[in-house]
Write a protein that holds these residues in place. Structure first.
Motif, short mmCIF file in Angstrom:
data_model
loop_
_atom_site.label_atom_id
_atom_site.label_comp_id
_atom_site.label_asym_id
_atom_site.label_seq_id
_atom_site.Cartn_x
_atom_site.Cartn_y
_atom_site.Cartn_z
N ASN A 38 0.80 -1.22 0.00
CA ASN A 38 0.00 0.00 0.00
C ASN A 38 0.84 1.28 0.00
N SER A 39 2.02 1.24 0.60
CA SER A 39 2.80 2.47 0.75
C SER A 39 3.09 3.17 -0.58
N PRO A 40 3.55 2.46 -1.62
CA PRO A 40 3.93 3.16 -2.85
C PRO A 40 2.83 3.29 -3.90
N ILE A 41 1.61 2.79 -3.64
CA ILE A 41 0.58 2.81 -4.67
C ILE A 41 0.31 4.23 -5.15
N GLY A 42 0.20 5.18 -4.22
CA GLY A 42 -0.08 6.56 -4.61
C GLY A 42 1.02 7.13 -5.49
N LEU A 43 2.26 6.83 -5.18
CA LEU A 43 3.39 7.27 -6.01
C LEU A 43 3.26 6.70 -7.41
N TYR A 44 2.98 5.40 -7.51
CA TYR A 44 2.85 4.77 -8.83
C TYR A 44 1.67 5.36 -9.61
N ASN A 45 0.57 5.65 -8.92
CA ASN A 45 -0.57 6.28 -9.60
C ASN A 45 -0.19 7.64 -10.18
N ASN A 46 0.65 8.38 -9.45
CA ASN A 46 1.11 9.67 -9.96
C ASN A 46 2.01 9.51 -11.17
N LEU A 47 2.81 8.44 -11.19
CA LEU A 47 3.63 8.17 -12.37
C LEU A 47 2.75 7.89 -13.59
N VAL A 48 1.68 7.13 -13.38
CA VAL A 48 0.77 6.82 -14.48
C VAL A 48 0.13 8.10 -15.03
N LYS A 49 -0.23 9.03 -14.15
CA LYS A 49 -0.78 10.31 -14.59
C LYS A 49 0.25 11.08 -15.40
N SER A 50 1.49 11.06 -14.97
CA SER A 50 2.55 11.75 -15.70
C SER A 50 2.80 11.11 -17.06
N TYR A 51 2.68 9.78 -17.10
CA TYR A 51 2.86 9.07 -18.37
C TYR A 51 1.83 9.51 -19.40
N ALA A 52 0.60 9.72 -18.94
CA ALA A 52 -0.47 10.14 -19.86
C ALA A 52 -0.15 11.50 -20.48
N GLU A 53 0.56 12.35 -19.73
CA GLU A 53 0.89 13.68 -20.21
C GLU A 53 2.22 13.71 -20.97
N SER A 54 3.18 12.90 -20.53
CA SER A 54 4.53 12.93 -21.11
C SER A 54 5.08 11.52 -21.27
N PRO A 55 4.51 10.71 -22.17
CA PRO A 55 4.96 9.32 -22.30
C PRO A 55 6.42 9.18 -22.69
N HIS A 56 6.98 10.21 -23.35
CA HIS A 56 8.37 10.11 -23.80
C HIS A 56 9.34 10.01 -22.62
N LEU A 57 8.94 10.50 -21.44
CA LEU A 57 9.81 10.43 -20.27
C LEU A 57 10.11 9.00 -19.85
N PHE A 58 9.21 8.09 -20.18
CA PHE A 58 9.28 6.71 -19.70
C PHE A 58 9.80 5.74 -20.75
N GLY A 59 10.27 6.26 -21.88
CA GLY A 59 10.66 5.40 -22.99
C GLY A 59 11.85 4.51 -22.73
N GLY A 60 12.68 4.84 -21.74
CA GLY A 60 13.84 4.00 -21.44
C GLY A 60 13.84 3.45 -20.02
N LEU A 61 12.78 3.73 -19.26
CA LEU A 61 12.72 3.31 -17.86
C LEU A 61 12.88 1.80 -17.72
N ARG A 62 13.77 1.41 -16.78
CA ARG A 62 13.97 -0.01 -16.47
C ARG A 62 13.51 -0.28 -15.03
N ILE A 63 12.96 -1.46 -14.83
CA ILE A 63 12.38 -1.82 -13.53
C ILE A 63 13.02 -3.10 -13.00
N ILE A 64 13.32 -3.11 -11.70
CA ILE A 64 13.72 -4.34 -11.02
C ILE A 64 12.83 -4.52 -9.81
#
Length: 240
Positions: A38-64
């Protein structure tokens, strides 16, 4: 550790999200370690909102993936894998070739830990690591103990971890954990620590004493040069 006192969960999530977006703008292929719960869900939701506005920012993002429940199917609805797929990878359009993940039910758990460490050595170190705080002070499945493991390892789950909300409705109960170790976490260039959730006032108080002990794994974050710690005032029983 830089402490950011926030009026509540929403402000905490927004400020932490802005910090991460700043990192991502500076390094488009940033390697991000993601916690679940539960702790990071709000942060991740904000990332998704940012993606909708600026998808190019996430074009190289890597996840572990930080950790995983062991001994359960990978497609278990309450696995860490399902959480990350639904909350991060799918909405941010991160493909599998930019994702490093523990298998939740490997035939050789020790070999799986070796594989993850090899991936980190090849593609790391991690740039930013998002962490929540367990009620007993754990980070991932680095549980309180007399000694802590440095690298990816099989973890014996504490009673507190076995009572986690994610496990309560699982068809198959986890029998162990798989997690990045304390050295992996501390070798991240930057750490975002989210302090929120009910029943954590006491452990947060212990963390703020700045005493480093393996009985409180999160206390090792005081040794890291760049930890941005966001505190939800609501979990401390007060408002700002």
């Amino acid at each position: 550790m830089n402490i950011h006192n926030c009026t509540g969960y929403e402000e905490m999530s927004q400020k932490a999200g802005n910090s991460l977006l700043y990192d991502l703008a500076r390094k488009p292929n940033l390697l991000l370690c993601t916690a679940t719960g539960n702790s990071p869900i709000g942060l991740y939701n904000n990332l998704v909102k940012s993606y909708a506005e600026s998808p190019h920012l996430f074009g190289g993002l890597r996840i572990i993936k930080l950790d995983e429940w062991g001994g359960i199917p990978l497609n278990e609805p309450n696995s860490c894998e399902t959480f990350i797929q639904q909350k991060i990878l799918e909405p941010l359009n991160v493909p599998n070739d930019r994702y490093i993940s523990f298998d939740s039910n490997p035939s050789n758990p020790e070999g799986e830990c070796i594989r993850i460490q090899s991936e980190i050595l090849d593609k790391g170190p991690m740039d930013t690591c998002i962490l929540g705080l367990g009620k007993n002070g754990h980070l991932g499945f680095n549980e309180p103990a007399s000694m802590l493991e440095p690298y990816p390892h099989i973890a014996k789950l504490s009673p507190e971890s076995l009572q986690h909300n994610m496990t309560r409705s699982m068809d198959h109960r986890p029998t162990y954990g798989l997690t990045l170790g304390m050295a992996n976490i501390l070798q991240s260039k930057k750490i975002i620590l989210l302090l929120t959730g009910s029943g954590k006032k006491e452990v947060i108080g212990e963390l703020m004493k700045k005493k480093v002990t393996p009985q409180l794994p999160a206390s090792f974050l005081w040794l890291h040069p760049q930890v941005e710690c966001y505190v939800d005032a609501g979990c401390m029983g007060k408002s700002l």
